[in-house]
Structures are given as structure tokens and as C-alpha cells.
Design an enzyme around this catalytic site. Structure first.
Site, PDB file in Angstrom:
ATOM      1  N   TYR A   1      48.784 -19.205 119.681  1.00  0.00           N
ATOM      2  CA  TYR A   1      47.412 -19.713 119.818  1.00  0.00           C
ATOM      3  C   TYR A   1      46.521 -19.144 118.727  1.00  0.00           C
ATOM      4  O   TYR A   1      46.676 -17.973 118.330  1.00  0.00           O
ATOM      5  CB  TYR A   1      46.818 -19.296 121.166  1.00  0.00           C
ATOM      6  CG  TYR A   1      47.270 -20.118 122.343  1.00  0.00           C
ATOM      7  CD1 TYR A   1      46.652 -21.321 122.657  1.00  0.00           C
ATOM      8  CD2 TYR A   1      48.319 -19.690 123.150  1.00  0.00           C
ATOM      9  CE1 TYR A   1      47.052 -22.069 123.751  1.00  0.00           C
ATOM     10  CE2 TYR A   1      48.728 -20.431 124.249  1.00  0.00           C
ATOM     11  CZ  TYR A   1      48.092 -21.616 124.547  1.00  0.00           C
ATOM     12  OH  TYR A   1      48.495 -22.360 125.625  1.00  0.00           O
TER      13      TYR A   1
ATOM     14  N   TYR B   1      56.295 -20.008 124.447  1.00  0.00           N
ATOM     15  CA  TYR B   1      55.915 -18.676 123.984  1.00  0.00           C
ATOM     16  C   TYR B   1      56.134 -17.651 125.086  1.00  0.00           C
ATOM     17  O   TYR B   1      56.098 -17.967 126.273  1.00  0.00           O
ATOM     18  CB  TYR B   1      54.462 -18.656 123.477  1.00  0.00           C
ATOM     19  CG  TYR B   1      53.403 -19.067 124.483  1.00  0.00           C
ATOM     20  CD1 TYR B   1      52.912 -18.176 125.437  1.00  0.00           C
ATOM     21  CD2 TYR B   1      52.871 -20.361 124.454  1.00  0.00           C
ATOM     22  CE1 TYR B   1      51.931 -18.549 126.333  1.00  0.00           C
ATOM     23  CE2 TYR B   1      51.886 -20.750 125.350  1.00  0.00           C
ATOM     24  CZ  TYR B   1      51.421 -19.844 126.297  1.00  0.00           C
ATOM     25  OH  TYR B   1      50.451 -20.222 127.188  1.00  0.00           O
TER      26      TYR B   1
ATOM     27  N   ARG C   1      56.654 -19.252 128.615  1.00  0.00           N
ATOM     28  CA  ARG C   1      56.056 -20.488 129.097  1.00  0.00           C
ATOM     29  C   ARG C   1      56.809 -21.685 128.534  1.00  0.00           C
ATOM     30  O   ARG C   1      57.169 -21.706 127.356  1.00  0.00           O
ATOM     31  CB  ARG C   1      54.576 -20.616 128.645  1.00  0.00           C
ATOM     32  CG  ARG C   1      53.576 -19.625 129.189  1.00  0.00           C
ATOM     33  CD  ARG C   1      53.421 -19.595 130.691  1.00  0.00           C
ATOM     34  NE  ARG C   1      53.531 -20.846 131.424  1.00  0.00           N
ATOM     35  CZ  ARG C   1      52.595 -21.782 131.561  1.00  0.00           C
ATOM     36  NH1 ARG C   1      51.433 -21.637 130.959  1.00  0.00           N
ATOM     37  NH2 ARG C   1      52.797 -22.882 132.283  1.00  0.00           N
TER      38      ARG C   1
ATOM     39  N   HIS D   1      53.646 -26.552 126.573  1.00  0.00           N
ATOM     40  CA  HIS D   1      52.654 -27.202 127.431  1.00  0.00           C
ATOM     41  C   HIS D   1      51.354 -27.453 126.696  1.00  0.00           C
ATOM     42  O   HIS D   1      51.055 -26.796 125.700  1.00  0.00           O
ATOM     43  CB  HIS D   1      52.373 -26.348 128.684  1.00  0.00           C
ATOM     44  CG  HIS D   1      51.793 -25.002 128.348  1.00  0.00           C
ATOM     45  ND1 HIS D   1      52.572 -23.932 127.995  1.00  0.00           N
ATOM     46  CD2 HIS D   1      50.520 -24.555 128.286  1.00  0.00           C
ATOM     47  CE1 HIS D   1      51.801 -22.890 127.732  1.00  0.00           C
ATOM     48  NE2 HIS D   1      50.537 -23.248 127.892  1.00  0.00           N
TER      49      HIS D   1
ATOM     50  N   HIS E   1      47.233 -27.728 127.727  1.00  0.00           N
ATOM     51  CA  HIS E   1      46.225 -27.532 128.777  1.00  0.00           C
ATOM     52  C   HIS E   1      45.250 -28.711 128.766  1.00  0.00           C
ATOM     53  O   HIS E   1      44.832 -29.155 127.694  1.00  0.00           O
ATOM     54  CB  HIS E   1      45.437 -26.244 128.528  1.00  0.00           C
ATOM     55  CG  HIS E   1      46.262 -24.992 128.615  1.00  0.00           C
ATOM     56  ND1 HIS E   1      46.384 -24.257 129.772  1.00  0.00           N
ATOM     57  CD2 HIS E   1      46.995 -24.335 127.686  1.00  0.00           C
ATOM     58  CE1 HIS E   1      47.152 -23.193 129.552  1.00  0.00           C
ATOM     59  NE2 HIS E   1      47.538 -23.217 128.284  1.00  0.00           N
TER      60      HIS E   1
END
Ligand SMILES: [Fe+3]
Lengths: 184, 240
Positions: B106, B145, B155, B158, B160
Site C-alpha cells: 500500500y 500481502y 491476505r 482484494h 476495498h
């Protein structure tokens, strides 16, 4: 009759600010460099200006510093229609240092059949479905508000405290002082 | 006459406390949520017009990229419909998305994962649902990640989603996953959702019909907001 089910909720995670307040998250210039909901006072509206400061405390007593708080409130007239120079909706991050989400807003009026209040919606890491609560003000009319009275002897957790420029409010996620959260 | 929003089926959603998702342990309220039927406060909410949107807001491949450059990763278009539980399209609603880059990193000061930042990828986008409820945005497929949850936790890939409805009663945040990802079954955040049928609704499908040859693959993801339950007379709507 409903034939689909609502999409199940998932946590906003620790990086909610990237999507919902990218300028705050450090993404220079994204979405014209303005985070949605950052300013509720957009002109020179009628009404009493207040600072509403919201802090969220976890079960260990620590403030959440990675949350996103949205509020939705009536205007000074108690309605949800347009108030010139004012947005009924605000969105703020909880501050990385103090944990405070600070809203510069107007004192809400009383919607028909309800006491003056601010609806609060909280999304964060560790919160699987956004939490919904309300903030009321020190006001005798709370006792005739149908949602406030529904909270029974825990209704005190919904009342903000008078502060310097307005009000402050602490939301406790757990423990003796746990705030009332709603399914609405 | 005013429609009332249907009650939420809380058993369909993840409970506040999901012990295997450690962050929920100190953040889950311990008292049950108190139910009340939406008042005018929760039946209303902010509205957002198309005037808000910039030209590249729905294009994560380009909206943070230098002129002439583009984000690195598998190019995908994510599209679908915003519907309510009665299968009615929900037009004119703001959809905000955010995600890691193709390496699983991120653009955030708190993300220190080894995978590098992509200088041309910011990781956020937004769009407004069309008259028929449809929405779409272009992006690169995010990478899985690792995250600190006490074990060897990764995770699934994905995206959000934050979605507004007609009123705050319909407001929601969720995550979209990708068909075939083995991490879906292993992830405590996903598995906090009580049923496989519910989880399956968050899994986007490869959509070859919408895939553009030699350009970009498509994934289909429909989003469902709470529907209208009953019809009541206006005068019962006040208060409760
Ligand atoms: Fe994530």
C-alpha cells in the site's frame, strides 16, 4: 420479497484513508487534492458553530488512531435538507497523536419527534462492520427522544460533554463505560 | 407513503468479535447492538453528483501515473451492478475503492512490506453508479500481502469498497476477492463471515465477455445494499 442478500461487511482495514481521504493519506493531488467531507462549513451559514471532538477508546484504554469517523446530522432547522454554506455530512480521520476526530460543524436542531443529535458511523481495522451510534447534547428533551430512551440506563454514554469551543465525546468500544451501539 | 429499509440480517455478517482476527479482540463491543427502525436520520444521507468526479478518478492504472506512464501489474476492469435486496438498481451512488499495488504494497506510511512501491500507482479510485446501477473502474490486480496477526497470515488479493446508499442505513464497507484465490479459505478476516454462501458473494468472477482482447481482463462484482421492507404511512415514520 427480497431475493438477494446484502453484501456482507468486511473491515475497512488500516489503510481506509487511502481510499476515503487520500490527501490526508499523503497521495498528493488525488481527487483534486480535496478530501470529501473534510469541511462541513463551506460558506457562512446561519446557526451556532461548534467544534465536535470525538475520541474512540479500545478495550485496553488506548485511543484508535487509524479509524475513519463519519457524521450525519440535521441542520440548525432540524431538517436534512440543504442549509446554505453547510454540509450535514462530515468525514474525519482519528488523529495519529491524540486519537481525536475533529468536526467543525453547526449545532444540530431537533428533527420532528427527536432531540438534537448527531449520527456517528465508525470504520476501522478490527471492526468487522461499521459501528453506528449517536451523540446527543446535554438537553432535557433527550428524555422524550425515542432512540435515546431505548438505550435505557446506558443512555448517558450517548451524551457529549461541553468543551471549550463546543463539545467533546468519548466513545468506549468495551468495558464498564461501553458506548451504546445500534443496529439500525 | 415511504418505504422502510429492511432490517439487517446480522447473522449473515461477520460478528464484531472474531477471535482469529486479533484486531477485533480489543475493538469489538461486548454488548449486543440495540435495534431500532431507521428514523429520518438514517433514511437520509449525503448525495454526490458526477460534477465531483475527475476524468481519471475511475482509472487506477493512470490516475497516479506520470504522463505517458502506467501502473505495473495485470490490467483489469472491475465492473458490476449496485443493487438492493429486491434486485432494483441503485443509481447515482458514490463508490470508493482502495487497494495494494500488484506487489501487495500500500502507498501508506504504516505499510512497510518488502514489496516495492510502484511510482505510478496510488491505489485509490471512485465512481458513481449509473442509471441502471452499473459501475466500473480500471486498475491492476493487487497482490496478496502478509499482515501481523500472530501467525503466517496473508491476505487474499482484494479491493476495498466503500459504498453510499440512499441513506446511512444502507452505508457499507466491504472487500472484493478474486475467484480461485487459495488465501480466501485461510484468511481470518474473510472467514469471520459465518457462511460460505455469504463469502461467495464477495468473490469476483473472471468475465471473458467483458474482457477486451489484447487489452484488459474483466472481473464481475455485484454489490447489494439493504432493500425496502415494508411500506408505511408517512406519519408512522416520525420518531420510531
Ligand atoms: Fe487491504
Amino acid at each position: 420479497m427480497a431475493d438477494l442478500k446484502e453484501s456482507p461487511s468486511q473491515t475497512a482495514g488500516p489503510y481506509v484513508h487511502i481510499g476515503c481521504m487520500p490527501t490526508f493519506a499523503g497521495l498528493e493531488g488525488m481527487f483534486h487534492g480535496t478530501d470529501l467531507g473534510a469541511r462541513m462549513i463551506t460558506g457562512d451559514p446561519m446557526g451556532d458553530r461548534i467544534t465536535l471532538s470525538v475520541r474512540i477508546i479500545d478495550g485496553a484504554g488506548d485511543p484508535l488512531t487509524d479509524a475513519m469517523v463519519e457524521i450525519w446530522q440535521p441542520g440548525p432547522d432540524g431538517g436534512f435538507g440543504t442549509t446554505t454554506g453547510f454540509s450535514n455530512w462530515g468525514r474525519q480521520p482519528t488523529c495519529a497523536d491524540t486519537g481525536d476526530a475533529v468536526f467543525e460543524t453547526l449545532m444540530p436542531g431537533a428533527p420532528q419527534g427527536q432531540a438534537p443529535h448527531v449520527f456517528v458511523w465508525i470504520a476501522a481495522r478490527g471492526i468487522n462492520m461499521a459501528l453506528m451510534t449517536r451523540i446527543y447534547f446535554p438537553d432535557d428533551t433527550n428524555r422524550s427522544d425515542p432512540v435515546f430512551t431505548r438505550a435505557g440506563d446506558r443512555a448517558g454514554t450517548l451524551v457529549a460533554t461541553l468543551a471549550d469551543q463546543g463539545f467533546s465525546h468519548i466513545i468506549h468500544l468495551q468495558g464498564e463505560k461501553e458506548t451504546v451501539f445500534f443496529d439500525v | 407513503m415511504t418505504d422502510l429499509i429492511a432490517s439487517r440480517d446480522l447473522d449473515w455478517h461477520p460478528p464484531p468479535l472474531a477471535p482469529d482476527y486479533r484486531s477485533s479482540q480489543l475493538r469489538a463491543p461486548q454488548n449486543a447492538r440495540l435495534h431500532y427502525d431507521p428514523t429520518q436520520t438514517e433514511m437520509s444521507g449525503p448525495t454526490f453528483g458526477h460534477v465531483l468526479l475527475g476524468k481519471l478518478d475511475d482509472d487506477l492504472i493512470l490516475n497516479y501515473a506520470q504522463a505517458g506512464e502506467a501502473a505495473i501489474g495485470p490490467r483489469i476492469v472491475v465492473h458490476g451492478k449496485l443493487l438492493d435486496e429486491n434486485r432494483r438498481p441503485v443509481p447515482g451512488k458514490l463508490i470508493e475503492v482502495w487497494q495494494a499495488n500488484a506487489g501487495g504494497r500500500y502507498r501508506h506510511k504504516r505499510d512497510g512490506y518488502l514489496a516495492p512501491l510502484d511510482p505510478n500507482f496510488g491505489g485509490c479510485g471512485r465512481c458513481i453508479s449509473a442509471a441502471d446501477g452499473s459501475y466500473s473502474f480500471r486498475t491492476v490486480q493487487p497482490g496478496p500481502y502478509p499482515w501481523p496477526n500472530g501467525g503466517n497470515d496473508w491476505r487474499p488479493a482484494h479491493i476495498h469498497f466503500s459504498i453510499f446508499g440512499d441513506g446511512f442505513a444502507q452505508r457499507m464497507i466491504t472487500q472484493m476477492y478474486f475467484e480461485g484465490d487459495p488465501h480466501i479459505a485461510l484468511c481470518p478476516i474473510v472467514q469471520a463471515i459465518p457462511g460460505d454462501a455469504a463469502i461467495d458473494t464477495l468473490v469476483a468472477r473472471l468475465d471473458m465477455d467483458a474482457t477486451i482482447p489484447m487489452d484488459i481482463r474483466a472481473y464481475r462484482f455485484d454489490i447489494v445494499l439493504r432493500g425496502r421492507a415494508q411500506t408505511l404511512f408517512e406519519n408512522r415514520m416520525e420518531g420510531l
